[in-house]
Design an enzyme around this catalytic site. Structure first.
Site, PDB file in Angstrom:
ATOM      1  N   ARG A  97       0.866  -1.179   0.000  1.00  0.00           N
ATOM      2  CA  ARG A  97       0.000   0.000   0.000  1.00  0.00           C
ATOM      3  C   ARG A  97       0.897   1.222   0.000  1.00  0.00           C
ATOM      4  O   ARG A  97       2.110   1.119   0.140  1.00  0.00           O
ATOM      5  CB  ARG A  97      -1.014   0.001   1.158  1.00  0.00           C
ATOM      6  CG  ARG A  97      -0.678  -0.670   2.441  1.00  0.00           C
ATOM      7  CD  ARG A  97       0.411  -0.018   3.251  1.00  0.00           C
ATOM      8  NE  ARG A  97       0.217   1.411   3.414  1.00  0.00           N
ATOM      9  CZ  ARG A  97       1.160   2.294   3.618  1.00  0.00           C
ATOM     10  NH1 ARG A  97       2.430   1.916   3.687  1.00  0.00           N
ATOM     11  NH2 ARG A  97       0.922   3.572   3.752  1.00  0.00           N
ATOM     12  N   GLY A  98       0.255   2.394  -0.131  1.00  0.00           N
ATOM     13  CA  GLY A  98       1.031   3.618  -0.328  1.00  0.00           C
ATOM     14  C   GLY A  98       1.071   3.878  -1.823  1.00  0.00           C
ATOM     15  O   GLY A  98       1.379   2.962  -2.617  1.00  0.00           O
ATOM     16  N   ALA A  99       0.747   5.123  -2.217  1.00  0.00           N
ATOM     17  CA  ALA A  99       0.521   5.417  -3.637  1.00  0.00           C
ATOM     18  C   ALA A  99       1.683   5.023  -4.559  1.00  0.00           C
ATOM     19  O   ALA A  99       1.483   4.298  -5.545  1.00  0.00           O
ATOM     20  CB  ALA A  99       0.159   6.892  -3.794  1.00  0.00           C
ATOM     21  N   ARG A 157      -7.531   0.060  -6.516  1.00  0.00           N
ATOM     22  CA  ARG A 157      -7.680   1.154  -5.549  1.00  0.00           C
ATOM     23  C   ARG A 157      -7.843   2.460  -6.340  1.00  0.00           C
ATOM     24  O   ARG A 157      -6.916   2.881  -7.027  1.00  0.00           O
ATOM     25  CB  ARG A 157      -6.468   1.214  -4.603  1.00  0.00           C
ATOM     26  CG  ARG A 157      -6.289  -0.080  -3.793  1.00  0.00           C
ATOM     27  CD  ARG A 157      -5.421   0.131  -2.582  1.00  0.00           C
ATOM     28  NE  ARG A 157      -6.080   0.925  -1.561  1.00  0.00           N
ATOM     29  CZ  ARG A 157      -5.459   1.447  -0.505  1.00  0.00           C
ATOM     30  NH1 ARG A 157      -4.162   1.258  -0.349  1.00  0.00           N
ATOM     31  NH2 ARG A 157      -6.117   2.157   0.390  1.00  0.00           N
ATOM     32  N   GLN A 193      -1.735   2.338   9.964  1.00  0.00           N
ATOM     33  CA  GLN A 193      -0.458   2.406   9.242  1.00  0.00           C
ATOM     34  C   GLN A 193       0.598   3.153  10.055  1.00  0.00           C
ATOM     35  O   GLN A 193       1.785   2.880   9.944  1.00  0.00           O
ATOM     36  CB  GLN A 193      -0.639   3.110   7.887  1.00  0.00           C
ATOM     37  CG  GLN A 193      -1.413   2.323   6.857  1.00  0.00           C
ATOM     38  CD  GLN A 193      -2.888   2.648   6.888  1.00  0.00           C
ATOM     39  OE1 GLN A 193      -3.416   3.046   7.921  1.00  0.00           O
ATOM     40  NE2 GLN A 193      -3.570   2.463   5.778  1.00  0.00           N
ATOM     41  N   ASP A 242      -2.051  10.618  -1.964  1.00  0.00           N
ATOM     42  CA  ASP A 242      -2.431   9.595  -2.940  1.00  0.00           C
ATOM     43  C   ASP A 242      -2.718  10.201  -4.293  1.00  0.00           C
ATOM     44  O   ASP A 242      -2.566   9.558  -5.331  1.00  0.00           O
ATOM     45  CB  ASP A 242      -3.648   8.816  -2.444  1.00  0.00           C
ATOM     46  CG  ASP A 242      -3.201   7.904  -1.331  1.00  0.00           C
ATOM     47  OD1 ASP A 242      -3.104   8.383  -0.192  1.00  0.00           O
ATOM     48  OD2 ASP A 242      -2.881   6.739  -1.626  1.00  0.00           O
ATOM     49  N   ASN A 253      -5.353  12.385   0.811  1.00  0.00           N
ATOM     50  CA  ASN A 253      -4.440  11.512   1.567  1.00  0.00           C
ATOM     51  C   ASN A 253      -5.284  10.752   2.580  1.00  0.00           C
ATOM     52  O   ASN A 253      -6.501  10.944   2.669  1.00  0.00           O
ATOM     53  CB  ASN A 253      -3.337  12.335   2.238  1.00  0.00           C
ATOM     54  CG  ASN A 253      -2.219  11.459   2.780  1.00  0.00           C
ATOM     55  OD1 ASN A 253      -1.750  10.546   2.093  1.00  0.00           O
ATOM     56  ND2 ASN A 253      -1.800  11.678   4.003  1.00  0.00           N
TER      57      ASN A 253
END
Ligand code: MRU
Length: 353
Positions: free
Chosen positions: A45-47, A88, A195, A236, A246
């Site tokens: 995860r994380g853009a 996503r 997170q 994001d 975000n």
């Protein structure tokens, strides 16, 4: 430094972030659908990291495509790319990575399918390497805004785990420390899936950065008591006007920062900026399963059947954003749209500390 993802020959190796910090387990994805599933279930995860994963997933499965023409090859690639984009919706990096692969294919269509397959692998690896380079640059630009002795509040995880390496929001902190400044971090736990508590604390502790964990609702009191000097978060997707999507809760942090005269910075590689949309109103917000709210790490914390709202992200209007730290420099949100215009003098546009 921790690696969230790597190309491992005929596999894409992903560090399973859903099990951190309790277990460090890598999963080897052997096709694009495994990668897509890992993205959906937040194993990665994380853009920027999911953009890299999507590119590697497509490059991996492209090797198995049997096509006798360019058109056939592109037709077979399309469902793979569409699957990745559907995993996503908020982070623009997946679409950005797919567009980049598509453009590369079109430009080199005359080279033949087998060469194009190799090029996809090369490009996916390049996306990873370029992300690390961009983050280093974000670190150098951003570190100028961090004074010796500063305490930085961050929300969610925009660190090495969320990227190819080095992180976006964490990069200025790491560079400032390399420069000999004493910098410490306050990490919001970041409900619902923590997170901040699970990932940001873990990776910063591994790197030796002093980090203190707080509940999300402590941030305001700490700001009011003078315990926070600046905020740095990731994004994001940031719109052309500087509105920032975000992790849910970022908006609250930004409003509290403004109320307390604390600078609020967003660290964003250009791959996370969507120049095609005029404002944050156009950013789709991902809704995630209710269980993420009714449970914490698998344990129920609410009565069964309760109604839940679980928006994964929020949009912070540009007026709350002091500046956006990119690999090209630090800019006022209103100046972002000028950054990619050819011939623009970036040194005139850059914000000085
Ligand atoms: O739902 P997540 O964990 O993918 O959300 C991640 C964030 O909100 C990050 O801040 C963002 O992707 C930037 S990562 C450099």
């Amino acid at each position: 430094m921790v690696k969230s993802i790597e190309w491992a020959g005929e596999k894409v190796r992903i560090l399973d972030q859903s099990r951190l910090p309790f277990e460090v387990v890598y999963i080897d994805c052997s096709d694009y659908s495994m990668v897509a599933d890992a993205i959906k279930t937040l194993k990665i995860r994380g853009a920027p990291a999911i953009g890299i994963a999507a590119a590697m997933g497509v490059a991996l499965s492209a090797q198995d495509i049997k096509a006798s023409s360019f058109e056939e090859f592109m037709a077979a690639l399309k469902p793979l790319m569409d699957t990745m984009i559907s995993t996503r919706p908020t982070a623009v990096n997946i679409r950005w990575a797919m567009d980049r692969l598509k453009a590369l294919m079109l430009k080199n269509r005359h080279l033949g399918v087998e060469t194009l397959k190799k090029m996809l692998v090369y490009e996916a690896k390049a996306i990873l390497e370029e992300d690390i380079t961009a983050n280093r640059a974000i670190g150098s630009w951003g570190a100028e805004f961090i004074k010796n002795g500063a305490t930085v509040l961050t929300h969610c995880n925009a660190g090495a785990l969320a990227t190819g390496g080095y992180g976006t929001a964490t990069a200025p902190i790491l560079v400032a420390r390399e420069q000999g400044k004493e910098v410490q971090v306050i990490a919001d736990e970041t409900r619902p899936v923590l997170q901040g508590a699970r990932l940001t604390t873990w990776e910063l502790m591994q790197t030796g950065v002093p980090v203190t964990l707080i509940t999300d609702n402590s941030a305001g009191a700490l700001m009011k008591n003078g315990r926070i000097d600046l905020c740095i978060v990731g994004t994001d997707r940031t719109a052309r006007n500087g509105d920032v999507a975000n992790k849910i809760g970022t908006y609250s942090v930004a409003v509290l920062a403004k109320e307390n005269n604390i600078p609020f910075y967003v660290a964003a590689p250009l791959s996370s900026i969507d120049f095609t949309i005029p404002s944050g109103e156009e950013i789709p917000i991902e809704q995630r399963p209710a269980e993420e709210v009714t449970h914490i790490c698998g344990h129920p914390v609410a009565p069964e059947g309760v109604r839940v709202i679980n928006m994964a992200f929020d949009v912070t209007p540009a007026r709350y954003v002091t500046a956006i730290i990119t690999e090209k420099g630090v800019f006022r949100p209103g100046d972002l749209k000028k950054v990619t215009i050819e011939g623009v003098n970036l040194s005139e546009l850059r914000l000085k500390p």
